[in-house]
Design a protein around this motif. Sequence first.
Motif, PDB file in Angstrom:
ATOM      1  N   ILE A  60      -2.173   4.498   0.730  1.00  0.00           N
ATOM      2  CA  ILE A  60      -3.303   4.391   0.869  1.00  0.00           C
ATOM      3  C   ILE A  60      -3.961   4.945   2.252  1.00  0.00           C
ATOM      4  CG2 ILE A  60      -5.500   2.868   0.897  1.00  0.00           C
ATOM      5  CD1 ILE A  60      -4.119   1.313  -1.451  1.00  0.00           C
ATOM      6  N   ASP A  61      -4.914   5.955   2.237  1.00  0.00           N
ATOM      7  CA  ASP A  61      -4.949   6.415   3.441  1.00  0.00           C
ATOM      8  C   ASP A  61      -6.309   5.699   4.101  1.00  0.00           C
ATOM      9  OD1 ASP A  61      -5.029   8.281   5.679  1.00  0.00           O
ATOM     10  OD2 ASP A  61      -6.436   9.551   4.475  1.00  0.00           O
ATOM     11  N   GLU A  62      -7.444   5.483   3.130  1.00  0.00           N
ATOM     12  CA  GLU A  62      -8.478   4.914   3.530  1.00  0.00           C
ATOM     13  C   GLU A  62      -9.373   4.461   2.493  1.00  0.00           C
ATOM     14  OE1 GLU A  62     -12.832   6.179   6.004  1.00  0.00           O
ATOM     15  OE2 GLU A  62     -11.494   7.921   5.292  1.00  0.00           O
ATOM     16  N   VAL A  63      -9.907   3.345   2.801  1.00  0.00           N
ATOM     17  CA  VAL A  63     -10.840   2.527   1.632  1.00  0.00           C
ATOM     18  C   VAL A  63     -12.366   3.079   1.882  1.00  0.00           C
ATOM     19  CG1 VAL A  63     -11.969   0.550   0.684  1.00  0.00           C
ATOM     20  CG2 VAL A  63      -9.407   0.783   1.207  1.00  0.00           C
TER      21      VAL A  63
ATOM     22  N   ASN B 154       0.899  -1.027   0.047  1.00  0.00           N
ATOM     23  CA  ASN B 154      -0.082   0.203  -0.043  1.00  0.00           C
ATOM     24  C   ASN B 154       0.823   1.334  -0.172  1.00  0.00           C
ATOM     25  OD1 ASN B 154      -2.269  -1.508   0.272  1.00  0.00           O
ATOM     26  ND2 ASN B 154      -2.254  -1.512   2.490  1.00  0.00           N
ATOM     27  N   VAL B 155       2.268   1.141  -0.078  1.00  0.00           N
ATOM     28  CA  VAL B 155       2.880   2.154  -0.050  1.00  0.00           C
ATOM     29  C   VAL B 155       3.922   2.371  -1.377  1.00  0.00           C
ATOM     30  CG1 VAL B 155       4.703   3.750   1.184  1.00  0.00           C
ATOM     31  CG2 VAL B 155       3.060   2.573   2.436  1.00  0.00           C
ATOM     32  N   LYS B 156       3.850   3.554  -1.944  1.00  0.00           N
ATOM     33  CA  LYS B 156       4.613   3.828  -3.321  1.00  0.00           C
ATOM     34  C   LYS B 156       5.543   4.970  -3.020  1.00  0.00           C
ATOM     35  CE  LYS B 156       3.191   3.187  -7.462  1.00  0.00           C
ATOM     36  NZ  LYS B 156       2.496   3.563  -8.860  1.00  0.00           N
ATOM     37  N   GLN B 157       6.892   4.867  -3.365  1.00  0.00           N
ATOM     38  CA  GLN B 157       7.961   5.941  -3.275  1.00  0.00           C
ATOM     39  C   GLN B 157       8.224   6.405  -4.731  1.00  0.00           C
ATOM     40  OE1 GLN B 157      12.098   4.999  -2.459  1.00  0.00           O
ATOM     41  NE2 GLN B 157      11.659   6.334  -0.829  1.00  0.00           N
ATOM     42  N   ARG B 158       8.086   7.463  -4.908  1.00  0.00           N
ATOM     43  CA  ARG B 158       8.387   8.116  -6.316  1.00  0.00           C
ATOM     44  C   ARG B 158       9.322   9.417  -6.250  1.00  0.00           C
ATOM     45  NH1 ARG B 158       2.763   8.734  -9.508  1.00  0.00           N
ATOM     46  NH2 ARG B 158       1.631   6.895  -8.588  1.00  0.00           N
ATOM     47  N   TYR B 159      10.097   9.187  -7.539  1.00  0.00           N
ATOM     48  CA  TYR B 159      11.135  10.201  -7.637  1.00  0.00           C
ATOM     49  C   TYR B 159      10.492  11.292  -8.838  1.00  0.00           C
ATOM     50  CZ  TYR B 159      14.260   7.560  -4.772  1.00  0.00           C
ATOM     51  OH  TYR B 159      14.879   6.752  -3.799  1.00  0.00           O
ATOM     52  N   HIS B 160      10.482  12.524  -8.489  1.00  0.00           N
ATOM     53  CA  HIS B 160      10.262  13.725  -9.237  1.00  0.00           C
ATOM     54  C   HIS B 160      11.226  14.421  -9.750  1.00  0.00           C
ATOM     55  CE1 HIS B 160       6.060  12.754  -8.050  1.00  0.00           C
ATOM     56  NE2 HIS B 160       6.420  12.477  -6.885  1.00  0.00           N
ATOM     57  N   GLN B 161      10.881  15.225 -10.838  1.00  0.00           N
ATOM     58  CA  GLN B 161      11.998  16.235 -11.402  1.00  0.00           C
ATOM     59  C   GLN B 161      11.067  17.361 -11.846  1.00  0.00           C
ATOM     60  OE1 GLN B 161      14.464  15.148 -14.360  1.00  0.00           O
ATOM     61  NE2 GLN B 161      16.012  16.857 -13.992  1.00  0.00           N
ATOM     62  N   CYS B 162      11.513  18.537 -11.381  1.00  0.00           N
ATOM     63  CA  CYS B 162      10.752  19.897 -11.841  1.00  0.00           C
ATOM     64  C   CYS B 162      10.868  20.290 -13.270  1.00  0.00           C
ATOM     65  CB  CYS B 162      11.262  21.144 -11.152  1.00  0.00           C
ATOM     66  SG  CYS B 162      10.419  22.518 -11.492  1.00  0.00           S
ATOM     67  N   THR B 163       9.753  20.643 -13.937  1.00  0.00           N
ATOM     68  CA  THR B 163       9.707  20.632 -15.546  1.00  0.00           C
ATOM     69  C   THR B 163      10.350  22.190 -15.713  1.00  0.00           C
ATOM     70  OG1 THR B 163       7.514  21.424 -15.290  1.00  0.00           O
ATOM     71  CG2 THR B 163       7.824  19.327 -16.026  1.00  0.00           C
ATOM     72  N   ASN B 164      10.618  22.902 -14.478  1.00  0.00           N
ATOM     73  CA  ASN B 164      11.190  24.225 -14.885  1.00  0.00           C
ATOM     74  C   ASN B 164      12.417  24.109 -15.046  1.00  0.00           C
ATOM     75  OD1 ASN B 164      11.956  26.847 -14.664  1.00  0.00           O
ATOM     76  ND2 ASN B 164      11.159  27.453 -12.741  1.00  0.00           N
ATOM     77  N   ILE B 165      13.201  24.418 -16.334  1.00  0.00           N
ATOM     78  CA  ILE B 165      14.597  24.157 -16.485  1.00  0.00           C
ATOM     79  C   ILE B 165      15.405  25.181 -15.748  1.00  0.00           C
ATOM     80  CG2 ILE B 165      16.286  24.602 -18.197  1.00  0.00           C
ATOM     81  CD1 ILE B 165      14.043  24.204 -20.393  1.00  0.00           C
ATOM     82  N   GLU B 166      15.187  26.337 -15.267  1.00  0.00           N
ATOM     83  CA  GLU B 166      15.841  27.155 -14.478  1.00  0.00           C
ATOM     84  C   GLU B 166      16.039  26.482 -12.684  1.00  0.00           C
ATOM     85  OE1 GLU B 166      14.161  31.109 -14.363  1.00  0.00           O
ATOM     86  OE2 GLU B 166      14.568  31.265 -16.422  1.00  0.00           O
ATOM     87  N   CYS B 167      14.795  25.657 -12.576  1.00  0.00           N
ATOM     88  CA  CYS B 167      14.748  25.113 -11.181  1.00  0.00           C
ATOM     89  C   CYS B 167      15.434  23.627 -11.209  1.00  0.00           C
ATOM     90  CB  CYS B 167      13.475  25.139 -10.768  1.00  0.00           C
ATOM     91  SG  CYS B 167      13.210  24.308  -9.054  1.00  0.00           S
ATOM     92  N   SER B 168      14.727  22.790 -11.916  1.00  0.00           N
ATOM     93  CA  SER B 168      15.236  21.329 -12.165  1.00  0.00           C
ATOM     94  C   SER B 168      15.441  20.688 -10.852  1.00  0.00           C
ATOM     95  CB  SER B 168      16.500  21.511 -12.820  1.00  0.00           C
ATOM     96  OG  SER B 168      16.199  21.700 -14.319  1.00  0.00           O
ATOM     97  N   ALA B 169      14.822  20.727  -9.891  1.00  0.00           N
ATOM     98  CA  ALA B 169      14.769  20.308  -8.518  1.00  0.00           C
ATOM     99  C   ALA B 169      14.388  18.947  -8.633  1.00  0.00           C
ATOM    100  CB  ALA B 169      14.007  21.024  -7.614  1.00  0.00           C
ATOM    101  N   THR B 170      15.048  18.144  -7.931  1.00  0.00           N
ATOM    102  CA  THR B 170      14.592  16.601  -8.041  1.00  0.00           C
ATOM    103  C   THR B 170      14.170  16.425  -6.320  1.00  0.00           C
ATOM    104  OG1 THR B 170      16.400  16.149  -9.792  1.00  0.00           O
ATOM    105  CG2 THR B 170      15.467  14.109  -8.398  1.00  0.00           C
ATOM    106  N   PHE B 171      13.272  15.549  -6.408  1.00  0.00           N
ATOM    107  CA  PHE B 171      12.697  15.281  -5.012  1.00  0.00           C
ATOM    108  C   PHE B 171      12.104  13.977  -4.926  1.00  0.00           C
ATOM    109  CE2 PHE B 171       9.555  17.955  -6.997  1.00  0.00           C
ATOM    110  CZ  PHE B 171       8.495  17.432  -6.746  1.00  0.00           C
ATOM    111  N   ARG B 172      11.756  13.424  -3.745  1.00  0.00           N
ATOM    112  CA  ARG B 172      11.152  12.299  -3.513  1.00  0.00           C
ATOM    113  C   ARG B 172       9.939  12.362  -2.749  1.00  0.00           C
ATOM    114  NH1 ARG B 172      15.147   8.170  -0.531  1.00  0.00           N
ATOM    115  NH2 ARG B 172      14.417   9.438   1.434  1.00  0.00           N
TER     116      ARG B 172
END
Length: 80
Positions: free
Chosen positions: A45-48, A22-40
């Motif tokens: 699932i909080d509630e059914v 029930n838990v997924k870890q994602r890696y993201h990258q900012c689409t702003n070229i000047e920023c380009s930060a990468t974060f996780r």
Amino acid sequence: MMHCPFCKKSAHTRTSRYLSENVKQRYHQCTNIECSATFRTIESIDEVIRPPAEKEQPDPTPVTPPPRKVQGCYSSPFRH
């Protein structure tokens, strides 16, 4: 899609993996070229709210074959 925590622009998911069922870890990258930060991030699932509906099994009804029509073995002398 997530927003970048620094510049608030959209960030695309680069990769992800399940940590548990029930838990997924994602890696993201900012689409702003000047920023380009990468974060996780971590998604879970909080509630059914509503579980899936159970399918009802129809009662098995015995299938009876249609009655056989047996034609006479002998021909009638009155038929032409």
